[in-house]
Enzyme design. Sequence first.
Site, short mmCIF file in Angstrom:
data_model
loop_
_atom_site.label_atom_id
_atom_site.label_comp_id
_atom_site.label_asym_id
_atom_site.label_seq_id
_atom_site.Cartn_x
_atom_site.Cartn_y
_atom_site.Cartn_z
N GLU A 255 -42.36 -15.30 -66.99
CA GLU A 255 -43.26 -16.16 -66.22
C GLU A 255 -42.76 -17.61 -66.25
O GLU A 255 -42.75 -18.29 -65.21
CB GLU A 255 -44.67 -16.07 -66.81
CG GLU A 255 -45.68 -17.00 -66.17
CD GLU A 255 -46.92 -17.17 -67.04
OE1 GLU A 255 -47.61 -18.17 -66.88
OE2 GLU A 255 -47.17 -16.28 -67.89
N ASP B 269 -41.53 -19.42 -62.85
CA ASP B 269 -42.22 -20.64 -62.43
C ASP B 269 -41.21 -21.71 -62.03
O ASP B 269 -41.34 -22.37 -60.99
CB ASP B 269 -43.11 -21.13 -63.57
CG ASP B 269 -43.75 -22.48 -63.26
OD1 ASP B 269 -44.38 -22.62 -62.19
OD2 ASP B 269 -43.63 -23.40 -64.10
N ASP C 216 -49.64 -15.19 -62.76
CA ASP C 216 -48.62 -15.09 -63.80
C ASP C 216 -47.65 -13.95 -63.50
O ASP C 216 -46.45 -14.05 -63.74
CB ASP C 216 -49.27 -14.87 -65.17
CG ASP C 216 -50.09 -16.07 -65.63
OD1 ASP C 216 -49.98 -17.14 -65.00
OD2 ASP C 216 -50.85 -15.92 -66.61
N GLU D 53 -44.97 -14.78 -60.90
CA GLU D 53 -43.94 -15.66 -61.47
C GLU D 53 -43.00 -14.86 -62.37
O GLU D 53 -41.78 -15.06 -62.33
CB GLU D 53 -44.61 -16.79 -62.25
CG GLU D 53 -45.28 -17.83 -61.37
CD GLU D 53 -45.91 -18.96 -62.15
OE1 GLU D 53 -46.10 -20.04 -61.56
OE2 GLU D 53 -46.24 -18.75 -63.35
#
Length: 248
Positions: free
Chosen positions: A66, A70, A137, A140
């Site tokens: 994640e 991101d 989440d 990502e």
Amino acid sequence: MSWIGKIATKVSKFSLNKSDKRLYNAIKRIIGTSPTNLAIYKLAMQHTSVAKENKDGFKESNERLEYLGDAVLGSIVAHFLFKRYPYKNEGFLTDIRSRIVSRASLGDLSKKIGLDELIEVDTKRKNAYSHKSLYGDAIEAFIGAVYLDKGFYFCQKFIVNRILLTHLDLQTIIETDKNYKSKLIEWAQKESRNVQFSISKDKAENNSRQFVAQVLLDENPISTGNGYTKKNAQQDAARRACEALEIE
């Protein structure tokens, strides 16, 4: 062996069990080609609530992916907007990028590409997690897996062609004015909470002054935001506060 040790391992569809074959086919549908390393995608779909300890005592969940996803997503969206809107200023680009990568937006996108059917989560504790956070989440982490499995340029094409251009209406996003500061103040009044905004500091960057705003809830800091004007910095901080408080 941890998932890190399996990065170079190629997968054959015909050697998979029923569960892994389902995941394999789902990933192929989502990214448009066969996954090379299924282990990375399995980890990306493993929520922290079902994480298991490995022999080193580390709980393997999708949190590290994640983090990676991101960063990759933010970079690709920034580059996409920079090229698509060559005459827009940094304030506009920052605002639109923030809306695209917000938890609510990513949660919707996650479900649109079908990740909600793949994520592994402890169903007994599922209500303890926000769906926006859970699925945001997950996408990502999935992007982090695509990046590791297929490389940056494939990942870039996947995000632009199969997510941004397919599932987002950019014009609607641009035309929708979301005043997060007003939304946060309205919520605070209804809940009898005290919310304050402050410019905690400013800094010079490339001959431009960038402001950093902070949101205080009942005198406790809950979020910060950046912007090239005080208004934009406060809006960014308010957006992050709304996400943290799960204010629609």
